[in-house]
Design a protein around this motif. Sequence first.
Motif, PDB file in Angstrom:
ATOM      1  N   GLY A 192     -28.173 -72.055 -45.162  1.00 58.54           N
ATOM      2  CA  GLY A 192     -29.426 -71.027 -45.743  1.00 58.54           C
ATOM      3  C   GLY A 192     -29.935 -70.094 -45.112  1.00 58.54           C
ATOM      4  O   GLY A 192     -31.023 -69.486 -45.189  1.00 58.54           O
ATOM      5  N   GLY A 193     -29.400 -69.693 -44.016  1.00 63.42           N
ATOM      6  CA  GLY A 193     -29.868 -68.621 -43.025  1.00 63.42           C
ATOM      7  C   GLY A 193     -29.887 -67.292 -43.750  1.00 63.42           C
ATOM      8  O   GLY A 193     -28.981 -66.808 -44.645  1.00 63.42           O
ATOM      9  N   ALA A 194     -30.585 -66.490 -43.339  1.00 59.59           N
ATOM     10  CA  ALA A 194     -30.473 -65.078 -43.689  1.00 59.59           C
ATOM     11  C   ALA A 194     -29.448 -64.316 -43.411  1.00 59.59           C
ATOM     12  O   ALA A 194     -28.538 -64.666 -42.488  1.00 59.59           O
ATOM     13  CB  ALA A 194     -31.888 -64.321 -43.130  1.00 59.59           C
ATOM     14  N   ILE A 195     -29.283 -63.178 -44.153  1.00 59.64           N
ATOM     15  CA  ILE A 195     -28.102 -62.309 -43.515  1.00 59.64           C
ATOM     16  C   ILE A 195     -28.094 -61.668 -42.272  1.00 59.64           C
ATOM     17  O   ILE A 195     -27.105 -61.773 -41.510  1.00 59.64           O
ATOM     18  CB  ILE A 195     -27.818 -61.199 -44.692  1.00 59.64           C
ATOM     19  N   TRP A 196     -29.429 -61.195 -41.981  1.00 59.08           N
ATOM     20  CA  TRP A 196     -29.423 -60.531 -40.685  1.00 59.08           C
ATOM     21  C   TRP A 196     -29.252 -61.660 -39.684  1.00 59.08           C
ATOM     22  O   TRP A 196     -28.668 -61.391 -38.602  1.00 59.08           O
ATOM     23  CB  TRP A 196     -30.684 -59.749 -40.459  1.00 59.08           C
ATOM     24  N   LEU A 197     -29.598 -62.905 -39.771  1.00 58.55           N
ATOM     25  CA  LEU A 197     -29.344 -63.950 -38.766  1.00 58.55           C
ATOM     26  C   LEU A 197     -27.928 -64.267 -38.495  1.00 58.55           C
ATOM     27  O   LEU A 197     -27.602 -64.357 -37.734  1.00 58.55           O
ATOM     28  CB  LEU A 197     -30.289 -65.181 -39.084  1.00 58.55           C
ATOM     29  N   ALA A 198     -27.356 -64.344 -39.703  1.00 64.52           N
ATOM     30  CA  ALA A 198     -25.744 -64.440 -39.744  1.00 64.52           C
ATOM     31  C   ALA A 198     -24.877 -63.376 -39.174  1.00 64.52           C
ATOM     32  O   ALA A 198     -23.977 -63.809 -38.225  1.00 64.52           O
ATOM     33  CB  ALA A 198     -25.158 -64.677 -41.217  1.00 64.52           C
ATOM     34  N   ILE A 199     -25.480 -62.378 -39.213  1.00 66.74           N
ATOM     35  CA  ILE A 199     -24.652 -61.064 -38.475  1.00 66.74           C
ATOM     36  C   ILE A 199     -25.003 -61.194 -37.026  1.00 66.74           C
ATOM     37  O   ILE A 199     -24.081 -60.989 -36.200  1.00 66.74           O
ATOM     38  CB  ILE A 199     -25.336 -59.899 -38.945  1.00 66.74           C
ATOM     39  N   THR A 200     -26.208 -61.441 -36.530  1.00 68.48           N
ATOM     40  CA  THR A 200     -26.613 -61.574 -35.373  1.00 68.48           C
ATOM     41  C   THR A 200     -26.053 -62.693 -34.598  1.00 68.48           C
ATOM     42  O   THR A 200     -25.298 -62.491 -33.638  1.00 68.48           O
ATOM     43  CB  THR A 200     -28.283 -61.491 -35.256  1.00 68.48           C
ATOM     44  N   VAL A 201     -25.884 -63.786 -35.235  1.00 74.01           N
ATOM     45  CA  VAL A 201     -25.408 -64.926 -34.622  1.00 74.01           C
ATOM     46  C   VAL A 201     -23.722 -64.742 -34.460  1.00 74.01           C
ATOM     47  O   VAL A 201     -23.199 -65.052 -33.371  1.00 74.01           O
ATOM     48  CB  VAL A 201     -25.391 -66.263 -35.403  1.00 74.01           C
ATOM     49  N   GLY A 202     -23.210 -64.013 -35.488  1.00 69.89           N
ATOM     50  CA  GLY A 202     -21.555 -63.723 -35.522  1.00 69.89           C
ATOM     51  C   GLY A 202     -21.267 -62.655 -34.377  1.00 69.89           C
ATOM     52  O   GLY A 202     -20.361 -62.819 -33.670  1.00 69.89           O
ATOM     53  N   VAL A 203     -22.271 -61.875 -34.429  1.00 71.17           N
ATOM     54  CA  VAL A 203     -21.890 -60.829 -33.305  1.00 71.17           C
ATOM     55  C   VAL A 203     -22.093 -61.340 -31.759  1.00 71.17           C
ATOM     56  O   VAL A 203     -21.031 -61.148 -30.929  1.00 71.17           O
ATOM     57  CB  VAL A 203     -22.878 -59.373 -33.256  1.00 71.17           C
ATOM     58  N   ILE A 204     -23.239 -62.268 -31.618  1.00 74.08           N
ATOM     59  CA  ILE A 204     -23.167 -62.839 -30.421  1.00 74.08           C
ATOM     60  C   ILE A 204     -22.017 -63.668 -29.973  1.00 74.08           C
ATOM     61  O   ILE A 204     -21.392 -63.622 -28.855  1.00 74.08           O
ATOM     62  CB  ILE A 204     -24.581 -63.581 -30.293  1.00 74.08           C
TER      63      ILE A 204
END
Length: 237
Positions: A192-204
């Motif tokens: 249920g996380g936000a898109i920006w959070l998913a992208i940030t976590v994925g990049v990290i």
Amino acid sequence: MVDAPGPDPSPPPSDGPAATAADLTDAQKSLRAQMLATEHWSLLASRSTTQSEVLTRIAIFLTLVSAGLVTLGVLGNATQFRGWFGVAALGVLLLLALLGLITQKRAFNASLDDLMYVVAMNRLRGAYLDLDPGLAPYFISSADDDEAGSIRTYYAFGPRPGQILASSAMIISVVEGAVLGLFAGGVVLGLGGAIWLAITVGVIVGVGSLVLWMVVGFRGYRDLFDRHEPLRTTSGA
């Protein structure tokens, strides 16, 4: 009928390789050269087999990644990216990540194996020079089994910056990092996380995986030469 006697065993080293070679008869030098050549060909065959095997594994993994992404595209169209699509996507990405981890570990091990073969063949060239120092001008690859000698054997015409970026281990590390990043981002979205959070976590996660494996590879490289005791060292190194 009694077999003809062979050459006497080589005498033990006295004052170094040159003194040992001077103590050998022609028959002993010939026998030693044959044994060294046999070992040299064995190392070449083992190196070729290792490289072929790891490249095949990488090709299989890249094929599976392509097939997995195509499968997710087909499932997405069929389910309109709803319902059980999220679970299926995470399952496919998890499987690819695990297979990538196995392949990545094998690629890094194969890189160290290849370095070991290079160092071993450098040492054999040194033994050839002990038998006949006049061969030195004809060797492009190094006869020194230290770190500088291995670098020269990989590329005899000078340093080649950025070589690590073109290695098989780097290719598999980049792809595995991307798969892990996609999986981590998918998990965040699934929770249920936000898109920006998913992208940030994925990049990290993706960049972190790449950096981690670069550190692992460098430590393995340094550990090899920390443990290795060369018989010949490159002058000026």
